[in-house]
Write a protein that holds these residues in place. Structure first.
Motif, mmCIF file in Angstrom:
data_model
loop_
_atom_site.group_PDB
_atom_site.id
_atom_site.type_symbol
_atom_site.label_atom_id
_atom_site.label_comp_id
_atom_site.label_asym_id
_atom_site.label_seq_id
_atom_site.Cartn_x
_atom_site.Cartn_y
_atom_site.Cartn_z
ATOM 1 N N VAL A 86 6.387 -21.702 0.776
ATOM 2 C CA VAL A 86 7.642 -21.649 1.542
ATOM 3 C C VAL A 86 7.847 -22.960 2.295
ATOM 4 O O VAL A 86 8.977 -23.474 2.363
ATOM 5 C CB VAL A 86 7.621 -20.453 2.517
ATOM 6 C CG1 VAL A 86 8.857 -20.487 3.420
ATOM 7 C CG2 VAL A 86 7.580 -19.140 1.746
ATOM 8 N N ALA A 87 6.781 -23.508 2.861
ATOM 9 C CA ALA A 87 6.904 -24.754 3.616
ATOM 10 C C ALA A 87 7.373 -25.899 2.716
ATOM 11 O O ALA A 87 8.241 -26.697 3.108
ATOM 12 C CB ALA A 87 5.563 -25.103 4.261
ATOM 13 N N VAL A 88 6.817 -25.982 1.508
ATOM 14 C CA VAL A 88 7.233 -27.036 0.576
ATOM 15 C C VAL A 88 8.688 -26.836 0.170
ATOM 16 O O VAL A 88 9.485 -27.793 0.150
ATOM 17 C CB VAL A 88 6.322 -27.049 -0.662
ATOM 18 C CG1 VAL A 88 6.871 -27.988 -1.727
ATOM 19 C CG2 VAL A 88 4.897 -27.461 -0.279
ATOM 20 N N ALA A 89 9.060 -25.592 -0.152
ATOM 21 C CA ALA A 89 10.450 -25.312 -0.536
ATOM 22 C C ALA A 89 11.402 -25.644 0.609
ATOM 23 O O ALA A 89 12.483 -26.220 0.394
ATOM 24 C CB ALA A 89 10.587 -23.836 -0.926
ATOM 25 N N ALA A 94 15.443 -29.221 3.234
ATOM 26 C CA ALA A 94 15.823 -30.096 4.348
ATOM 27 C C ALA A 94 16.077 -31.519 3.865
ATOM 28 O O ALA A 94 17.018 -32.187 4.314
ATOM 29 C CB ALA A 94 14.716 -30.087 5.403
ATOM 30 N N TRP A 95 15.260 -31.977 2.913
ATOM 31 C CA TRP A 95 15.397 -33.339 2.403
ATOM 32 C C TRP A 95 16.678 -33.513 1.594
ATOM 33 O O TRP A 95 17.365 -34.534 1.715
ATOM 34 C CB TRP A 95 14.177 -33.668 1.552
ATOM 35 C CG TRP A 95 14.222 -35.044 0.944
ATOM 36 C CD1 TRP A 95 14.265 -36.235 1.613
ATOM 37 C CD2 TRP A 95 14.231 -35.347 -0.455
ATOM 38 N NE1 TRP A 95 14.299 -37.277 0.704
ATOM 39 C CE2 TRP A 95 14.280 -36.757 -0.567
ATOM 40 C CE3 TRP A 95 14.185 -34.580 -1.605
ATOM 41 C CZ2 TRP A 95 14.290 -37.407 -1.795
ATOM 42 C CZ3 TRP A 95 14.197 -35.226 -2.827
ATOM 43 C CH2 TRP A 95 14.257 -36.621 -2.913
ATOM 44 N N GLY A 100 20.210 -24.924 -2.264
ATOM 45 C CA GLY A 100 19.599 -24.843 -3.590
ATOM 46 C C GLY A 100 18.295 -25.608 -3.679
ATOM 47 O O GLY A 100 17.448 -25.302 -4.517
ATOM 48 N N GLY A 101 18.122 -26.592 -2.805
ATOM 49 C CA GLY A 101 16.885 -27.354 -2.799
ATOM 50 C C GLY A 101 15.664 -26.497 -2.516
ATOM 51 O O GLY A 101 14.547 -26.856 -2.876
#
Length: 216
Positions: A86-89, A94-95, A100-101
């Motif tokens: 979840v943190a990576v997603a 955010a980036w 959709g990111g």
């Protein structure tokens, strides 16, 4: 005269053990729920509030779930793995500045998985067969046994189609900015479909055990 009980099939315990190990990696029904809750939380929050707040909500839900799982005595790596995903997603969302990111890593991971599985088929070393051999000591000439090789071709092809379908469907939804449907597709094409594909994998494992490791 009493007829002796038939000897148990020696290959069954190994096949069942392999099946259990594979299913344990999925986390079972609870693992599917744990995976779905942060996704649903993110999509619902994104429909109501700004993206940064939705990201924060998804992270908060994931942290709370991780704490709950650790308190229940679940393996540390499984609990932290869910939070890490979840943190990576969330970081990608955010980036990119796009809801959709949140799903991009999973989309491209599906493509990578499909390509790796397909490559193993092309070089005639289907990955499920490699895994079966490793679980049985890595000493069987399984590629020389036609029934075993065909079984692993079918199992590996099944997984290839699953990962490819995930990529095609979810990439199309991403391109069309259908975030809600993208979340649904990620959940529906995740653990449930993978569990069905593993039925074919376990069949291939048993087929190999019958032909190559009957004494195990």
């Amino acid at each position: 005269m009493t007829t002796p009980d038939p000897q148990p099939r020696a290959e069954e315990p190994a096949a069942v053990s392999a099946q259990q190990r594979l299913l344990d990696q999925l986390g079972g029904p609870k693992g599917m729920v744990y995976t779905a809750i942060p996704i649903v939380g993110f999509v619902v929050a994104n429909a109501l509030v700004a993206l940064p707040i939705a990201i924060a909500i998804a992270l908060a839900v994931a942290v709370a779930l991780t704490g709950w799982r650790l308190l229940r005595g679940e393996p540390f790596t499984a609990a932290i793995g869910g939070l890490t995903g979840v943190a990576v997603a969330a970081g990608v969302a955010a980036w990119t500045g796009s809801a959709g990111g949140f799903f991009l890593i999973g989309i491209w991971a599906s493509l990578a998985g499909a390509l790796a599985l397909l490559f193993s088929l092309v070089i005639r070393r289907p990955l499920t067969g490699v895994l079966w051999n490793l679980l049985h000591g890595g000493r069987h000439a399984w590629r020389r046994n036609r029934p075993a090789l065909i079984g692993h071709d079918i199992a590996t092809l099944t997984l290839t189609l699953l990962f490819a379908a995930r990529f095609v469907v979810q990439r199309w939804l991403y391109d069309n900015e259908a975030t809600g449907w993208l979340a649904f597709a990620k959940i529906a094409m995740g653990t449930p479909l993978l569990a069905l594909a593993l039925v074919v994998v376990v069949w291939a494992f048993r087929r190999s055990s019958e032909h190559l490791a009957p004494g195990r």
